[in-house]
Design a protein around this motif. Structure first.
Motif, short mmCIF file in Angstrom:
data_model
loop_
_atom_site.label_atom_id
_atom_site.label_comp_id
_atom_site.label_asym_id
_atom_site.label_seq_id
_atom_site.Cartn_x
_atom_site.Cartn_y
_atom_site.Cartn_z
N ILE A 174 2.66 11.38 -2.21
CA ILE A 174 3.27 10.60 -3.30
C ILE A 174 4.78 10.56 -3.07
O ILE A 174 5.42 11.59 -2.88
CB ILE A 174 2.93 11.22 -4.66
CG1 ILE A 174 1.42 11.11 -4.91
CG2 ILE A 174 3.72 10.53 -5.78
CD1 ILE A 174 0.96 11.76 -6.20
N CYS A 175 5.32 9.34 -3.06
CA CYS A 175 6.74 9.13 -2.77
C CYS A 175 7.50 8.92 -4.08
O CYS A 175 6.91 8.58 -5.11
CB CYS A 175 6.86 7.89 -1.90
SG CYS A 175 8.54 7.53 -1.39
N GLY A 176 8.80 9.08 -4.01
CA GLY A 176 9.64 8.79 -5.17
C GLY A 176 9.38 7.41 -5.74
O GLY A 176 9.36 7.23 -6.96
N GLY B 54 0.89 3.72 -2.92
CA GLY B 54 0.90 4.63 -1.78
C GLY B 54 1.28 3.99 -0.46
O GLY B 54 0.73 2.95 -0.09
N HIS B 55 2.25 4.60 0.23
CA HIS B 55 2.61 4.09 1.55
C HIS B 55 2.81 5.22 2.56
O HIS B 55 3.26 4.99 3.66
CB HIS B 55 3.89 3.24 1.46
CG HIS B 55 5.05 4.02 0.92
ND1 HIS B 55 5.38 4.01 -0.40
CD2 HIS B 55 5.90 4.87 1.52
CE1 HIS B 55 6.41 4.81 -0.59
NE2 HIS B 55 6.75 5.36 0.56
N GLU B 56 2.48 6.46 2.16
CA GLU B 56 2.61 7.58 3.10
C GLU B 56 1.21 8.13 3.32
O GLU B 56 0.74 8.95 2.54
CB GLU B 56 3.47 8.69 2.47
CG GLU B 56 4.87 8.24 2.07
CD GLU B 56 5.69 9.36 1.42
OE1 GLU B 56 5.20 10.49 1.29
OE2 GLU B 56 6.84 9.07 1.04
N PHE B 57 0.52 7.65 4.36
CA PHE B 57 -0.87 8.10 4.49
C PHE B 57 -1.34 8.12 5.95
O PHE B 57 -0.78 7.45 6.81
CB PHE B 57 -1.80 7.24 3.62
CG PHE B 57 -1.80 5.77 3.95
CD1 PHE B 57 -0.75 4.96 3.53
CD2 PHE B 57 -2.82 5.20 4.69
CE1 PHE B 57 -0.72 3.62 3.84
CE2 PHE B 57 -2.80 3.85 5.00
CZ PHE B 57 -1.75 3.06 4.56
N ALA C 144 5.15 11.59 7.92
CA ALA C 144 5.80 10.71 8.91
C ALA C 144 6.70 9.67 8.25
O ALA C 144 7.82 9.42 8.72
CB ALA C 144 4.75 10.03 9.77
N GLU C 145 6.24 9.07 7.16
CA GLU C 145 7.04 7.99 6.56
C GLU C 145 8.36 8.53 5.96
O GLU C 145 9.44 8.03 6.31
CB GLU C 145 6.20 7.23 5.53
CG GLU C 145 6.80 5.88 5.12
CD GLU C 145 7.76 5.96 3.96
OE1 GLU C 145 8.51 5.00 3.73
OE2 GLU C 145 7.77 7.01 3.26
N PRO C 146 8.32 9.57 5.12
CA PRO C 146 9.62 10.06 4.63
C PRO C 146 10.49 10.63 5.74
O PRO C 146 11.72 10.49 5.70
CB PRO C 146 9.24 11.12 3.58
CG PRO C 146 7.82 11.46 3.84
CD PRO C 146 7.19 10.24 4.42
ZN LIG Z 1 7.96 7.14 0.96
#
Ligand SMILES: [Zn+2]
Ligand SMILES: [Zn+2]
Length: 347
Positions: free
Chosen positions: A41-43, A66-69, A155-157
């Motif tokens: 879960i991202c900001g 969701g975009h960090e998966f 990976a995404e953050p």
């Molecule tokens: Zn993010």
């Protein structure tokens, strides 16, 4: 040829209620079907949930968040080098690759970006918080099955952090300040350490966040309320070569010009305040460069490699994990800064 798969998706409505919903996923056979295993879960997910907007992106229709998966490949197009069962991190960026900015290799700034789980454009682009997603083959970055999904889900953050580092130029031997020790600030600390910074100081008003920054490699952590320390940073024209602003707090943003050496650079990463009182005169007489940093380009692959080979260990930041059925509770937990840094969903 179109294919269909029944999925369970975590959807946020325009009124920013989140619920799990059965849906049928329609996808073309040139897409890769991925069984999602983990998502962070991202900001921005938290901002959508709490306020119905993240920065300038406002929810206008239901969207899968969701975009960090990360996940495993279930189906790959014929002729693709991707293999069934392969572990992959999914790059949520889908730049158009045609516009002027894309052709200048500034794909993160693409005017037609289809970033997964983002309401930046309308119609919104669905994210990855579902048990299955269909993505483009080039969004799939394979990683070793010996690495853990919970690690690679950073990976995404981490890519965001590495992009900020690249905006700063060579960090070798530099004195670095990071204001705001949330997950992004802490990953900037780790990425700065991996990039050769000599000294990395992190500030945060939360003791819990300062402890995490230390675990992620900060040489010193400071409560910005303690002015005896921060006052010293303003002596002799400023102390730090490079400052990363990862809090979005107006007071932190305004303070950095004083802390930065003449000819130093400030990288703005924190979103939050849209209008800030800023000591512009000081910026001018010290010839400080102020640079924004937004998302990432090739840094996504770099992030996967750094996580895979242990160059950055993000696990101190993982506060809690929940099954998808507890998505609302997970968002509540992630939104409570006193409780949690990164919260992950298991699908
Ligand atoms: Zn993010
Ligand atoms: Zn473009």
């Amino acid at each position: 040829m179109k294919k269909t798969k029944q999925i369970t998706a975590s959807v946020i409505s325009a009124a920013h209620h989140v619920y799990n919903e059965p849906r049928s996923l329609e996808y073309d056979d040139d897409r890769v079907l991925v069984k999602v295993e983990r998502g962070g879960i991202c900001g921005s997910d938290i901002h959508y949930y709490q306020h119905g907007r993240a920065g300038m992106s406002v929810l206008k229709q239901p969207m899968i968040i969701g975009h960090e998966f990360v996940g495993r490949i279930m189906e790959a197009p014929s002729g693709s080098p991707l293999k069934i069962g392969q572990c992959v991190a999914i790059n949520p960026s889908q730049p158009c690759n045609h516009c002027e900015l894309c052709r200048e290799e500034k794909q993160n700034l693409c005017r037609n970006m289809r970033f997964m789980g983002s309401a930046q454009f309308f119609p919104h682009v669905n994210g990855g918080f579902a048990d299955f997603v269909a993505v483009n083959p080039h969004q799939c970055i394979p990683y070793s099955s010996e690495a853990e999904a919970k690690t690679i889900a950073f990976a995404e953050p981490l890519a965001v952090a590495i992009h900020a580092i690249n905006q700063a130029g060579d960090l070798t031997g530099k004195k670095v300040l990071v204001t705001g020790a949330g997950p992004i600030g802490c990953l900037v600390v780790a990425a700065a350490l991996a990039s050769g910074a000599a000294e990395i100081v992190a500030t945060d008003i939360s003791e819990r966040c300062r402890t995490l920054a230390s675990q992620m490699g900060a040489s010193l952590t400071v409560d910005p309320i303690v002015t005896t320390t921060t006052g010293q940073w303003q002596e002799n024209g400023g102390y730090f070569d490079i400052c990363f602003e990862a809090s979005g707090a107006p007071a932190a943003i305004a303070s950095l010009v004083g802390f930065t050496r003449p000819k130093g650079r400030i990288i703005q990463l924190g979103m939050g305040a849209t209008h800030v009182e800023f000591p512009l005169g000081l910026l001018l007489v010290k010839e400080i460069e102020l640079t924004g940093s937004f998302r990432f380009i090739n840094e996504f692959e770099t992030a996967v490699r750094w996580l895979e080979n242990g160059q950055v260990n993000p696990l101190p930041l993982l506060s809690a994990e929940f099954p998808q059925r507890d998505i609302v509770y997970a968002l509540e937990t992630a939104g409570n800064k006193n409780l949690a840094a990164k919260v992950q969903i298991i699908f």
